[in-house]
Design a protein around this motif. Structure first.
Motif, PDB file in Angstrom:
ATOM      1  N   LEU A  35       0.830  -1.196   0.000  1.00 31.07           N
ATOM      2  CA  LEU A  35       0.000   0.000   0.000  1.00 31.07           C
ATOM      3  C   LEU A  35       0.873   1.258   0.000  1.00 31.07           C
ATOM      4  CD1 LEU A  35      -2.763   1.177   0.090  1.00 31.07           C
ATOM      5  CD2 LEU A  35      -2.868   0.747   2.532  1.00 31.07           C
ATOM      6  N   CYS A  36       1.890   1.242   0.873  1.00 38.29           N
ATOM      7  CA  CYS A  36       2.795   2.396   0.956  1.00 38.29           C
ATOM      8  C   CYS A  36       3.500   2.627  -0.377  1.00 38.29           C
ATOM      9  CB  CYS A  36       3.839   2.181   2.048  1.00 38.29           C
ATOM     10  SG  CYS A  36       3.170   2.395   3.694  1.00 38.29           S
ATOM     11  N   THR A  37       3.881   1.526  -1.029  1.00 35.86           N
ATOM     12  CA  THR A  37       4.564   1.648  -2.318  1.00 35.86           C
ATOM     13  C   THR A  37       3.651   2.300  -3.352  1.00 35.86           C
ATOM     14  OG1 THR A  37       5.793  -0.334  -1.780  1.00 35.86           O
ATOM     15  CG2 THR A  37       5.849   0.388  -4.068  1.00 35.86           C
ATOM     16  N   LEU A  38       2.383   1.880  -3.344  1.00 39.61           N
ATOM     17  CA  LEU A  38       1.443   2.484  -4.291  1.00 39.61           C
ATOM     18  C   LEU A  38       1.277   3.977  -4.015  1.00 39.61           C
ATOM     19  CD1 LEU A  38      -1.388  -0.150  -4.768  1.00 39.61           C
ATOM     20  CD2 LEU A  38       0.432   0.511  -6.334  1.00 39.61           C
ATOM     21  N   ILE A  39       1.212   4.310  -2.724  1.00 41.48           N
ATOM     22  CA  ILE A  39       1.087   5.728  -2.365  1.00 41.48           C
ATOM     23  C   ILE A  39       2.309   6.501  -2.874  1.00 41.48           C
ATOM     24  CG2 ILE A  39       1.049   7.350  -0.428  1.00 41.48           C
ATOM     25  CD1 ILE A  39      -0.647   5.296   1.052  1.00 41.48           C
ATOM     26  N   LEU A  40       3.478   5.856  -2.723  1.00 42.88           N
ATOM     27  CA  LEU A  40       4.707   6.490  -3.199  1.00 42.88           C
ATOM     28  C   LEU A  40       4.626   6.762  -4.699  1.00 42.88           C
ATOM     29  CD1 LEU A  40       7.448   7.308  -2.029  1.00 42.88           C
ATOM     30  CD2 LEU A  40       8.344   5.126  -2.835  1.00 42.88           C
ATOM     31  N   VAL A  41       4.115   5.773  -5.436  1.00 42.18           N
ATOM     32  CA  VAL A  41       3.967   5.935  -6.882  1.00 42.18           C
ATOM     33  C   VAL A  41       3.039   7.123  -7.163  1.00 42.18           C
ATOM     34  CG1 VAL A  41       3.068   4.893  -8.994  1.00 42.18           C
ATOM     35  CG2 VAL A  41       4.432   3.521  -7.409  1.00 42.18           C
ATOM     36  N   GLY A  42       1.929   7.170  -6.407  1.00 37.65           N
ATOM     37  CA  GLY A  42       0.999   8.292  -6.554  1.00 37.65           C
ATOM     38  C   GLY A  42       1.670   9.623  -6.267  1.00 37.65           C
ATOM     39  N   THR A  43       2.496   9.625  -5.217  1.00 43.08           N
ATOM     40  CA  THR A  43       3.219  10.845  -4.853  1.00 43.08           C
ATOM     41  C   THR A  43       4.112  11.299  -5.999  1.00 43.08           C
ATOM     42  OG1 THR A  43       3.272  10.028  -2.601  1.00 43.08           O
ATOM     43  CG2 THR A  43       4.714  11.872  -3.115  1.00 43.08           C
ATOM     44  N   PHE A  44       4.834  10.323  -6.578  1.00 48.33           N
ATOM     45  CA  PHE A  44       5.727  10.674  -7.679  1.00 48.33           C
ATOM     46  C   PHE A  44       4.941  11.196  -8.881  1.00 48.33           C
ATOM     47  CE2 PHE A  44       9.036   7.919  -5.629  1.00 48.33           C
ATOM     48  CZ  PHE A  44       9.872   8.972  -5.352  1.00 48.33           C
ATOM     49  N   PHE A  45       3.736  10.670  -9.044  1.00 49.41           N
ATOM     50  CA  PHE A  45       2.892  11.174 -10.121  1.00 49.41           C
ATOM     51  C   PHE A  45       2.580  12.663  -9.880  1.00 49.41           C
ATOM     52  CE2 PHE A  45      -1.418  12.046 -11.705  1.00 49.41           C
ATOM     53  CZ  PHE A  45      -1.181  11.881 -13.063  1.00 49.41           C
ATOM     54  N   ILE A  46       2.214  12.984  -8.646  1.00 50.90           N
ATOM     55  CA  ILE A  46       1.892  14.387  -8.323  1.00 50.90           C
ATOM     56  C   ILE A  46       3.126  15.276  -8.504  1.00 50.90           C
ATOM     57  CG2 ILE A  46       1.165  15.978  -6.488  1.00 50.90           C
ATOM     58  CD1 ILE A  46      -0.571  13.802  -5.385  1.00 50.90           C
ATOM     59  N   ILE A  47       4.287  14.763  -8.044  1.00 55.50           N
ATOM     60  CA  ILE A  47       5.516  15.560  -8.190  1.00 55.50           C
ATOM     61  C   ILE A  47       5.827  15.788  -9.666  1.00 55.50           C
ATOM     62  CG2 ILE A  47       8.001  15.625  -7.773  1.00 55.50           C
ATOM     63  CD1 ILE A  47       7.471  13.923  -5.267  1.00 55.50           C
ATOM     64  N   GLY A  48       5.652  14.708 -10.456  1.00 59.54           N
ATOM     65  CA  GLY A  48       5.903  14.817 -11.889  1.00 59.54           C
ATOM     66  C   GLY A  48       5.011  15.862 -12.529  1.00 59.54           C
ATOM     67  N   LEU A  49       3.742  15.834 -12.139  1.00 59.10           N
ATOM     68  CA  LEU A  49       2.760  16.792 -12.643  1.00 59.10           C
ATOM     69  C   LEU A  49       3.200  18.216 -12.294  1.00 59.10           C
ATOM     70  CD1 LEU A  49       0.068  16.199 -14.044  1.00 59.10           C
ATOM     71  CD2 LEU A  49      -1.062  16.593 -11.859  1.00 59.10           C
ATOM     72  N   ASN A  50       3.657  18.352 -11.078  1.00 53.60           N
ATOM     73  CA  ASN A  50       4.122  19.641 -10.571  1.00 53.60           C
ATOM     74  C   ASN A  50       5.304  20.165 -11.389  1.00 53.60           C
ATOM     75  OD1 ASN A  50       4.361  21.766  -8.845  1.00 53.60           O
ATOM     76  ND2 ASN A  50       5.704  20.690  -7.449  1.00 53.60           N
ATOM     77  N   GLN A  51       6.270  19.257 -11.648  1.00 56.28           N
ATOM     78  CA  GLN A  51       7.436  19.637 -12.436  1.00 56.28           C
ATOM     79  C   GLN A  51       7.014  20.055 -13.846  1.00 56.28           C
ATOM     80  OE1 GLN A  51       9.434  19.940  -9.775  1.00 56.28           O
ATOM     81  NE2 GLN A  51      11.038  19.578 -11.278  1.00 56.28           N
ATOM     82  N   TYR A  52       6.080  19.253 -14.400  1.00 58.30           N
ATOM     83  CA  TYR A  52       5.605  19.506 -15.752  1.00 58.30           C
ATOM     84  C   TYR A  52       4.990  20.896 -15.850  1.00 58.30           C
ATOM     85  CZ  TYR A  52       2.860  18.848 -20.011  1.00 58.30           C
ATOM     86  OH  TYR A  52       2.305  18.993 -21.249  1.00 58.30           O
ATOM     87  N   ILE A  53       4.173  21.231 -14.846  1.00 55.49           N
ATOM     88  CA  ILE A  53       3.497  22.529 -14.866  1.00 55.49           C
ATOM     89  C   ILE A  53       4.500  23.668 -14.740  1.00 55.49           C
ATOM     90  CG2 ILE A  53       1.973  24.034 -13.528  1.00 55.49           C
ATOM     91  CD1 ILE A  53       0.380  21.375 -12.969  1.00 55.49           C
ATOM     92  N   SER A  54       5.479  23.498 -13.845  1.00 52.06           N
ATOM     93  CA  SER A  54       6.427  24.610 -13.708  1.00 52.06           C
ATOM     94  C   SER A  54       7.299  24.730 -14.959  1.00 52.06           C
ATOM     95  CB  SER A  54       7.270  24.475 -12.440  1.00 52.06           C
ATOM     96  OG  SER A  54       7.737  23.179 -12.281  1.00 52.06           O
ATOM     97  N   LYS A  55       7.500  23.609 -15.669  1.00 48.61           N
ATOM     98  CA  LYS A  55       8.281  23.674 -16.896  1.00 48.61           C
ATOM     99  C   LYS A  55       7.507  24.443 -17.983  1.00 48.61           C
ATOM    100  CE  LYS A  55      10.980  20.597 -19.775  1.00 48.61           C
ATOM    101  NZ  LYS A  55      11.093  19.194 -20.184  1.00 48.61           N
ATOM    102  N   ILE A  56       6.218  24.094 -18.096  1.00 52.40           N
ATOM    103  CA  ILE A  56       5.386  24.793 -19.073  1.00 52.40           C
ATOM    104  C   ILE A  56       5.375  26.286 -18.788  1.00 52.40           C
ATOM    105  CG2 ILE A  56       3.018  25.195 -19.842  1.00 52.40           C
ATOM    106  CD1 ILE A  56       2.454  22.328 -19.613  1.00 52.40           C
ATOM    107  N   SER A  57       5.178  26.614 -17.519  1.00 53.70           N
ATOM    108  CA  SER A  57       5.054  28.033 -17.194  1.00 53.70           C
ATOM    109  C   SER A  57       6.370  28.748 -17.442  1.00 53.70           C
ATOM    110  CB  SER A  57       4.597  28.205 -15.750  1.00 53.70           C
ATOM    111  OG  SER A  57       5.534  27.659 -14.875  1.00 53.70           O
ATOM    112  N   LYS A  58       7.490  28.031 -17.287  1.00 54.33           N
ATOM    113  CA  LYS A  58       8.775  28.639 -17.587  1.00 54.33           C
ATOM    114  C   LYS A  58       8.863  28.946 -19.081  1.00 54.33           C
ATOM    115  CE  LYS A  58      12.494  27.787 -14.687  1.00 54.33           C
ATOM    116  NZ  LYS A  58      13.087  26.687 -13.967  1.00 54.33           N
ATOM    117  N   ASN A  59       8.410  27.962 -19.890  1.00 60.34           N
ATOM    118  CA  ASN A  59       8.452  28.158 -21.333  1.00 60.34           C
ATOM    119  C   ASN A  59       7.579  29.317 -21.773  1.00 60.34           C
ATOM    120  OD1 ASN A  59      10.191  26.090 -21.608  1.00 60.34           O
ATOM    121  ND2 ASN A  59       8.681  24.585 -22.279  1.00 60.34           N
ATOM    122  N   ARG A  60       6.533  29.566 -21.019  1.00 59.04           N
ATOM    123  CA  ARG A  60       5.668  30.677 -21.386  1.00 59.04           C
ATOM    124  C   ARG A  60       6.141  31.977 -20.761  1.00 59.04           C
ATOM    125  NH1 ARG A  60       0.081  28.817 -19.599  1.00 59.04           N
ATOM    126  NH2 ARG A  60      -0.489  30.939 -20.130  1.00 59.04           N
TER     127      ARG A  60
END
Lengths: 264, 282, 369
Positions: A235-260
């Protein structure tokens, strides 16, 4: 001389990071252990994950946690952003008051906050459930949104907004064509952080959960208290995967905003 | 008149704060002076009994435990975290960003998971004992769980990112030319560190200490999972009083005590950073 | 009599107890290039912001084509501003930046807009930059886009707040020329704020010199340069030697003054009614309108050379008269002097002005001396 200190420094840092991530990695590792005990490694298995997906209670707790997290994020994003905007419009004294108030929930120990809310909501006869969970989680999420949005707002050059007005925009047009797009990355990032914090909270949630609304961390905590089982690891591992998904999303958004050209 | 009108905008926020922080905290203080009937229900009759209990040696011991835990957590995170922050600040940009990402990442990761990791590492059948047994360094497992120090490991581990971030922000703001000036004037690296770097980063240290101390008082799930209830801390006590003992006035009194302790630490912090023009309240 | 485009009538503006603008009144005419010139903090930018509607005035009125606009929000005034730091919207590309005004006002269809954006981009010579983001542009390019963004709205008046301040010297000179050409080409009325006298003298039809929230002088560049009305303008515009002199004798055409041991006749004076024989006055002489001679000359100042500097085509000669220091700037010298030499200083006709002393007291109070 310099390279010597550097080498020692790198060694120290590496050691620190190994220890920082060792507990996390061992949780992941043992989620694949065929043996239910950590005593022996008896082979690779995905059984614990299968068991997990069959567990109705965990599924329900997960659904509640997600609902609460999303509602908390939306509520905090709106209130935190509004408070940040407002604190630039009110008097300096009021701004300071707002800032101090924002810090208070972060400075009071969570147990004390949880107890005070429990007692207070009890006195109000408020039913414990989604509402109490979202309200209580907003306590530590609103300040983060507020701080991050305020920092961004203060970065925006005043003349940019004046320029919008000068070019013919009404106050409202200037807000949604200029200010909102400029602060959006901060709102989204801090909302994601709010989701992560809401999904992670144990202390306050313990007090705020109703009989039919146990959140995932509260449930996991009770599982952990019973003892070590690889199901918890899985269960903890799955949560970790979910966490990394959120972090990835976060990175993606800040990258887009940098490009703009939104951030420096 | 006009400024008053502008302040009206803050009302929704003030309501939020009042309902969720202001009134509940006042209510806790009120409740801590209330009594209970023989069924354990709260009766609105003024009493100092709860505070007398707080000063009962048994309970005072809980305060001492918690205070010691929080204090030690603060010092250990400082000792381990300062070099991490300082070394990170000296790295070349690429490595520096990696290091920052690595010490920020745990903020996002579930705190239960991170605590549970230590259960798996430190248990009698845990990873560390397994490795040591396999290497024949020991012939029977070393008991490492359910001690004061186990809880301490847990809180240090949980809170050290706060300390590192606070110190890093402070170290990072240091003007590099100050260090160069110090070397130029003949000071060694060590001397420069103690004479220049350390004094200038005291606000960061104080900030980190505050950020670590406060939660260390109340993270009861760490002492529950790692300490096994061997040592009782404030968080566990309040939790037990609320959930099992249903003695809310006493729980309220302990919460008030806890808040006062935190207030004390924060006011010390405020005093340290007051003249330096930086800190949480600026 | 021409009708004014914009009339400022007795504008007063306070920040708390501080009065930023004191009773400002003047008219702006269609198609002119008007410059507000003054040191930083003099109130020129405040005045510009009041015209734009970004600041409210405490009293007085602003009329655009005879209609009061003082209570209109900035978006309701047909006046646009080019901000000091350009204030381009960082999240919009060049096209969307320029299209912003017509879009929020819904004053054009998208097809019209395309044509108009092309037109203004052509005006500022920035065609093909439509898709660029502001942070991909140089300072000078941002400047042009900021101007294009304002011009597309066809404002009655374009306000420019130190638009060249952030550019380097070479580009600044180039943009000066370009701006005045653009102004003539579009026929738009420009109100330009600067603290740089060269900029003001080069580009403007008229200049308003402001200090301490008060209009010090309004006139053509030539008038302001040659005939300053008071000590402030004398000091602020042009590079002059400012000398305290004794007034010996006043007359209708000429005044006799004494500087050290020298008796001089000055034909040009300001506020001559305040200059009295036996009192003190200020003699202001353009540094580059003085000449150094090795031999005695009529109406000259006898001085001792302190130092001589050769700076490119210029020769700067520092001299001392009694306890006063003067500088003379020459391009070719009739007297190749060196340190310690006795020389005689004269000025070309109209190069010197005599002012009453009283102004200087104020000036010392301000700490500007």
């Amino acid at each position: 001389m310099k390279s010597k200190t550097n080498r020692f420094g790198i060694f120290y840092l590496s050691l620190f990071f190994v220890i920082l991530y060792l507990p996390i990695l061992s949780v992941v590792l043992y989620s694949f252990n065929a043996s239910p005990s950590t005593a022996k490694w008896t082979g690779f298995t995905l059984d614990w994950y299968r068991q997990l997906f069959r567990d109705r209670v965990i599924g329900e707790a997960f659904a509640i946690s997600i609902q609460v997290a999303i509602l908390t994020a939306i509520f905090s994003a709106v209130l935190g952003t509004a408070a940040a905007m407002v604190s630039l419009m009110v008097t300096t004294k009021m701004k300071q008051t707002i800032q101090r108030m924002m810090l208070l929930p972060l400075l009071v120990p969570e147990v004390a906050l949880g107890v005070s809310l429990l007692i207070f909501f009890n006195a109000l006869k408020l039913p414990f459930g989604h509402l109490t969970l979202v309200l209580s989680h907003s306590l530590f999420c609103v300040p983060y949104v507020y701080i991050m949005v305020l920092l961004r707002l203060q970065e925006i050059d005043r003349s940019i907004i004046e320029s919008a007005r000068d070019l013919g925009a009404t106050k409202w047009q200037a807000f949604y064509t200029i200010i909102l797009p400029l602060i959006m990355p901060s709102i989204v990032t801090s909302s994601l952080l709010a989701i992560a914090m809401s999904l992670d909270d144990v202390v306050i949630s313990t007090y705020m959960s109703g009989p039919t609304s146990t959140t995932l961390p509260v449930h996991i905590f009770s599982m952990m208290r019973v003892g070590v089982t690889p199901k918890v690891n899985a269960l903890c591992t799955l949560i970790l995967v979910g966490t990394f998904f959120i972090i990835g999303l976060n990175q993606y958004i800040s990258k887009i905003s940098k490009n703009r050209g939104l951030s420096k | 008149m006009k400024t008053l009108k502008r302040n009206v905008l803050a009302i929704p926020f003030l309501i939020w704060f009042g309902l969720l922080v202001g009134i509940p905290l006042v209510y806790v203080v009120v409740l801590s002076f209330m009594s209970r009937d023989h069924l354990g229900n709260v009766v609105f009759r003024f009493t100092l009994e709860n505070y007398q209990k707080v000063f009962d040696p048994i309970y005072l011991r809980v305060f001492a435990n918690s205070f010691l835990l929080a204090l030690l957590t603060g010092f250990i995170t400082l000792l381990i975290g300062y070099p991490v922050a300082y070394i990170t600040s000296q790295l070349e940009p690429k490595k520096r960003n990696l290091a920052i990402a690595l010490f920020m990442l745990p903020f996002w990761i579930s705190s239960l998971l991170r605590t549970y990791g230590w259960v798996i590492l430190l248990g009698n059948t845990g990873l560390i004992n397994n490795v040591l047994l396999a290497l024949k360094i020991i012939d029977k497992p070393i008991p490492m769980m359910y001690k004061f120090s186990t809880t301490l490991i847990g809180t240090v581990y949980m809170l050290i990112p706060f300390m590192i971030v606070a110190i890093y922000n402070s170290v990072d703001k240091l003007d590099r030319s100050l260090l160069e000036a110090s070397y130029d004037l003949g000071a060694s690296k060590v001397k420069t560190f103690f004479k220049i770097v350390l004094p200038l980063t005291i606000p960061g240290i104080a900030g980190g200490f505050t950020l670590v101390f406060t939660p260390a008082l109340g993270l009861y799930f760490i002492s529950d999972l790692l300490g096994g209830g061997q040592t009782i801390f404030l968080g566990n006590l309040i939790n037990t009083l609320v959930n099992r003992g249903r003695n809310r006035p006493l729980a309220a009194a302990f919460s008030v005590g806890m808040i006062l302790l935190v207030t004390l630490v924060i006011s010390i912090y405020g005093r340290i950073t007051k003249d330096k023009g930086e800190g949480l309240f600026q | 009599m021409k009708k004014p485009l914009l009339s400022l009538m007795n504008i007063n503006k306070y920040y708390g107890d501080f009065q930023a603008l004191k009773d400002i009144s003047f008219d702006i005419y269609q198609g002119e290039f008007l410059t507000l010139l003054g040191p930083s903090g003099c109130g020129k930018t405040t005045l510009l912001r009041c015209i734009a509607g970004l600041e409210e005035i405490n009293s007085g009125d602003i009329l655009l084509n005879g209609q009061s606009i003082k209570d209109l929000a900035p978006n309701k005034r047909n006046i646009n501003t080019v901000f000091q730091n350009y204030a381009l919207f960082p999240h919009l590309n060049v096209y969307d930046n320029i299209a912003y005004g017509p879009r929020v006002k819904k004053s054009m269809t998208e097809e019209q807009l395309k044509i108009e954006v092309q037109r203004v981009l052509e005006l500022v010579q920035m065609i093909d930059y439509e898709k660029r983001m502001p942070d991909q542009l140089s300072g000078g390019q941002r400047q042009r886009i900021a101007i294009a963004r304002a011009l597309i709205n066809q404002p009655a008046i374009l306000l420019l707040d130190e638009p060249l301040g952030a550019l380097d010297l070479k580009l600044r000179k180039h943009m000066q020329t370009e701006l005045s050409q653009l102004q003539k080409k579009t026929g738009t009325t420009f109100v330009y704020v600067t603290h740089d006298q060269d900029e003001a003298l080069n580009m403007s039809d008229r200049i308003i010199v402001i200090d301490q929230g008060v209009i010090q002088q309004l006139g053509s560049p030539r008038e302001i340069y040659n005939n300053p009305k008071n000590l402030f303008v004398t000091e602020f515009i042009g590079d002059r030697n400012i000398l305290e002199v004794e007034v010996l004798e006043t007359g209708t055409d000429a005044t006799k003054v004494k500087l050290g041991q020298n008796e001089l006749t000055v034909t040009n004076s300001v506020e001559s009614d305040k200059i009295q024989a036996g009192g003190l006055g200020i003699l202001a002489v353009h540094k580059d309108k003085m000449q150094v001679s090795c031999d005695p000359q009529p109406n000259s100042i006898k001085a001792e050379v302190v130092s001589v500097h050769y700076a490119g085509s210029q020769i700067r000669i520092d001299v001392q008269v009694a306890d006063l220091s003067l500088t003379v700037v020459e391009y070719r010298t009739a007297c190749p002097c060196k340190e310690g030499d006795q020389v005689y200083l004269t000025w070309i006709d109209g190069g010197a002005i005599l002012l009453p002393l009283e102004g200087q007291v104020n000036q010392e109070e301000r700490g500007l001396a």
